[in-house]
Design an enzyme around this catalytic site. Structure first.
Site, PDB file in Angstrom:
ATOM      1  N   SER A   1       0.844  -1.181   0.000  1.00 52.87           N
ATOM      2  CA  SER A   1       0.000   0.000   0.000  1.00 52.87           C
ATOM      3  C   SER A   1       0.883   1.237   0.000  1.00 52.87           C
ATOM      4  O   SER A   1       2.105   1.136   0.073  1.00 52.87           O
ATOM      5  CB  SER A   1      -0.928   0.000   1.220  1.00 52.87           C
ATOM      6  OG  SER A   1      -0.158   0.275   2.373  1.00 52.87           O
ATOM      7  N   LYS A   2       0.214   2.366  -0.054  1.00 54.21           N
ATOM      8  CA  LYS A   2       0.936   3.630  -0.180  1.00 54.21           C
ATOM      9  C   LYS A   2       1.997   3.828   0.897  1.00 54.21           C
ATOM     10  O   LYS A   2       3.026   4.424   0.634  1.00 54.21           O
ATOM     11  CB  LYS A   2      -0.056   4.803  -0.104  1.00 54.21           C
ATOM     12  CG  LYS A   2      -0.495   5.246  -1.472  1.00 54.21           C
ATOM     13  CD  LYS A   2      -1.173   6.590  -1.392  1.00 54.21           C
ATOM     14  CE  LYS A   2      -1.810   6.915  -2.736  1.00 54.21           C
ATOM     15  NZ  LYS A   2      -3.072   7.591  -2.630  1.00 54.21           N
ATOM     16  N   ARG A   3       1.706   3.319   2.076  1.00 49.93           N
ATOM     17  CA  ARG A   3       2.691   3.587   3.134  1.00 49.93           C
ATOM     18  C   ARG A   3       3.987   2.845   2.899  1.00 49.93           C
ATOM     19  O   ARG A   3       4.978   3.086   3.582  1.00 49.93           O
ATOM     20  CB  ARG A   3       2.082   3.294   4.508  1.00 49.93           C
ATOM     21  CG  ARG A   3       2.041   1.882   4.907  1.00 49.93           C
ATOM     22  CD  ARG A   3       1.066   1.629   6.038  1.00 49.93           C
ATOM     23  NE  ARG A   3       0.451   0.342   5.835  1.00 49.93           N
ATOM     24  CZ  ARG A   3       1.042  -0.791   6.166  1.00 49.93           C
ATOM     25  NH1 ARG A   3       2.218  -0.791   6.740  1.00 49.93           N
ATOM     26  NH2 ARG A   3       0.447  -1.940   5.920  1.00 49.93           N
ATOM     27  N   HIS A   4       4.009   1.908   1.929  1.00 52.14           N
ATOM     28  CA  HIS A   4       5.272   1.250   1.572  1.00 52.14           C
ATOM     29  C   HIS A   4       6.059   2.040   0.545  1.00 52.14           C
ATOM     30  O   HIS A   4       7.069   1.576   0.035  1.00 52.14           O
ATOM     31  CB  HIS A   4       4.998  -0.150   1.020  1.00 52.14           C
ATOM     32  CG  HIS A   4       4.433  -1.081   2.035  1.00 52.14           C
ATOM     33  ND1 HIS A   4       3.159  -1.593   1.942  1.00 52.14           N
ATOM     34  CD2 HIS A   4       4.953  -1.573   3.178  1.00 52.14           C
ATOM     35  CE1 HIS A   4       2.933  -2.378   2.972  1.00 52.14           C
ATOM     36  NE2 HIS A   4       3.997  -2.375   3.750  1.00 52.14           N
ATOM     37  N   GLY A   5       5.568   3.223   0.203  1.00 55.70           N
ATOM     38  CA  GLY A   5       6.288   4.021  -0.794  1.00 55.70           C
ATOM     39  C   GLY A   5       5.416   4.232  -2.005  1.00 55.70           C
ATOM     40  O   GLY A   5       4.211   4.049  -1.954  1.00 55.70           O
TER      41      GLY A   5
END
Ligand code: GLU
Length: 471
Positions: free
Chosen positions: A244-248
């Protein structure tokens, strides 16, 4: 499988955002499968959800596929333009008794759902309208159309990736295929399209696995041949949670902007969930030749940007000089630097940096001193290397380099050695101050090469500026 022997695969994105890493990999697998088997790869935009679909998203998906050079042979087809086809097929099912009108209202269904959940039952449709005899005036009242699914037996998927998966039909709802406003629903459109487009292999994320038994029942009711299904495990982040976005960055084009080569992203994505022995680096032709569904992994791939950077480095250093120049042009401009008019010269400069950078952004940043005379001298490097003690040797070198004659790595080397002998210095003692003077920092390709590429005039100007700075 369909009767035709030419494989036909498709990528069927819902255009409600950018093309993310997982979607790109799904597209790639379908593309590679088609190419490997001399088949046809189709792009179909699943834009029936008018609320969530946007033109910007369609454009972004197409731009991303084009950047990755995942080229489709047919399409793009747009589901929003095919409503009449779906409605006609739904009406055929109605006529054949394989579907039925349902007058249950949204509120009634909600109440039933609630009750089922409260009683610990699975909230499947209770079949109120399944065997209801139409009353006068019913046809005029708003109703949905539901698929009449089998209530016993099982639906079996012999999945190309997961193996055999069995679903009990009793657990499957009588799916709504037309809403009360006569718009068709997602699973129904997918089946009608896959059948009409003669898709032979459906490779998609395993988040769609639960849809597949419903879709298979629809295929059977409609009298279509079944395609082969392969459900590919999702991609996880390094913490093993769904990517997801929090992984980059998630958008494929973000990796373009970060300086990744499309062939490297394709290589990395192909290997993320598929393997071919120990081979890590593939050209596109090698991928096409090697790709096989059997080697798609059963467990989820973990996205690792460090590995992708390494794959990019491998592709970057393999680029021929002219390809390197073409690849670098937009990044030079994006860095706000002037794009040199002389590609042959630029190629010489970039080749010196080629193995030292993992991305094109890094490559351009590392060679800033070639591209502009407005160099930034690192103050710590200047304090350490541009000292009064080196002013004499630097002066001698400046004069030696200024004397007319050829400007080549050989003549530059000879000039250095004359000065080193004269001042009884080791090469490093002089090379490092020169490096700081001409590049602004302490790391660069071989200093003779750098000076050769910069040319006499620019080298002398920078040595003069450094001497001025020292005094
Ligand atoms: N439109 C679906 C999605 O974007 C894919 C459907 C399919 O591949 O069958 O997730």
């Amino acid at each position: 499988m369909t009767g035709s022997s030419t494989p036909r695969t498709r990528f069927a994105p819902s255009p409600s955002g950018y093309l993310h890493i997982g979607g790109a990999r799904t597209a790639l697998f379908n593309f590679l499968y088609a190419r490997r088997h001399g088949g046809v790869f189709i792009l179909r935009v699943e834009d029936t959800d008018r609320e969530r679909s946007t033109d910007a998203s369609i454009a972004a998906i197409i731009e991303s596929l084009e950047w990755l050079d995942i080229a489709w042979d047919e399409g793009p087809y747009f589901q929003s333009q095919r409503t009449a086809v779906y409605v006609a097929e739904a009406e055929r099912l109605l006529r054949e008794g394989r579907a039925y009108p349902c007058w249950c209202t949204g509120d009634e269904l909600e109440a039933k759902r609630f009750k089922a959940l409260a009683e610990g039952r699975k909230p499947v449709y209770d079949g109120t309208c399944r065997d209801r005899v139409a009353a006068p005036g019913d046809a005029e009242r708003p109703h949905t159309v539901r698929f009449r699914g089998p209530k016993d037996g099982a639906t079996v998927i012999d999945d190309l990736v997961k193996g055999r998966v069995v679903f009990q039909n009793a657990e499957l709802d009588d799916l709504i295929i037309l809403r009360s406003d006569r718009t068709p629903t997602y699973n129904f459109c997918v089946v009608v399209d896959d059948a009409e487009m003669r898709i032979s292999h459906v490779l998609r994320g395993d988040d769609h696995l639960a849809n597949t038994p419903r879709q298979i029942l629809l295929y059977q009711a409609l009298g279509y041949d079944l395609p082969a299904f392969g459900h590919v495990p999702l991609i996880l982040g390094p913490d093993k949670a769904r990517l997801s976005k929090r992984h980059g960055a998630m958008a494929v084009t973000a990796y373009r902007d970060l300086g990744f080569l499309p062939e490297a992203v394709v290589n990395y994505l192909a290997r993320l969930g598929w393997s071919h022995g120990d081979q890590e680096i593939f050209t596109r032709d090698e991928l096409v030749a090697a790709f096989n569904v059997e080697a798609i992994g059963k467990s989820a791939g973990v996205f690792d940007v460090e590995k992708m950077r390494w794959v990019n480095w491998c592709h970057l250093k393999a680029l021929a000089p002219d390809a390197l120049v073409r690849a670098a042009h937009p990044y030079i401009a994006a860095a706000g630097l002037p794009v040199p008019g002389d590609d042959a010269w630029l190629a010489r400069a970039l080749v010196t940096l080629q193995e030292r950078a993992q991305t094109l952004v890094e490559l351009v940043a590392s060679g800033r001193y070639y591209l502009t005379d407005d160099i930034v001298i690192d103050p710590a490097a200047a304090a350490k290397f541009l000292t009064p003690a080196i002013a004499g040797p630097l002066h001698s070198l400046r004069d030696a380099l200024a004397s007319p004659g050829d400007w080549t790595v050989e003549t530059i080397t000879a000039a250095f050695h004359r000065v080193l002998a004269e001042h009884e210095l080791k090469l490093g003692k002089l090379a490092q101050p020169v490096r700081v003077a001409v590049t602004g920092g302490t790391a660069s390709p071989g200093i003779f090469e750098v000076l050769d590429i910069l040319g006499r005039e620019r080298t002398l100007a920078r040595l003069d500026a450094a001497l001025g700075r020292i005094s």
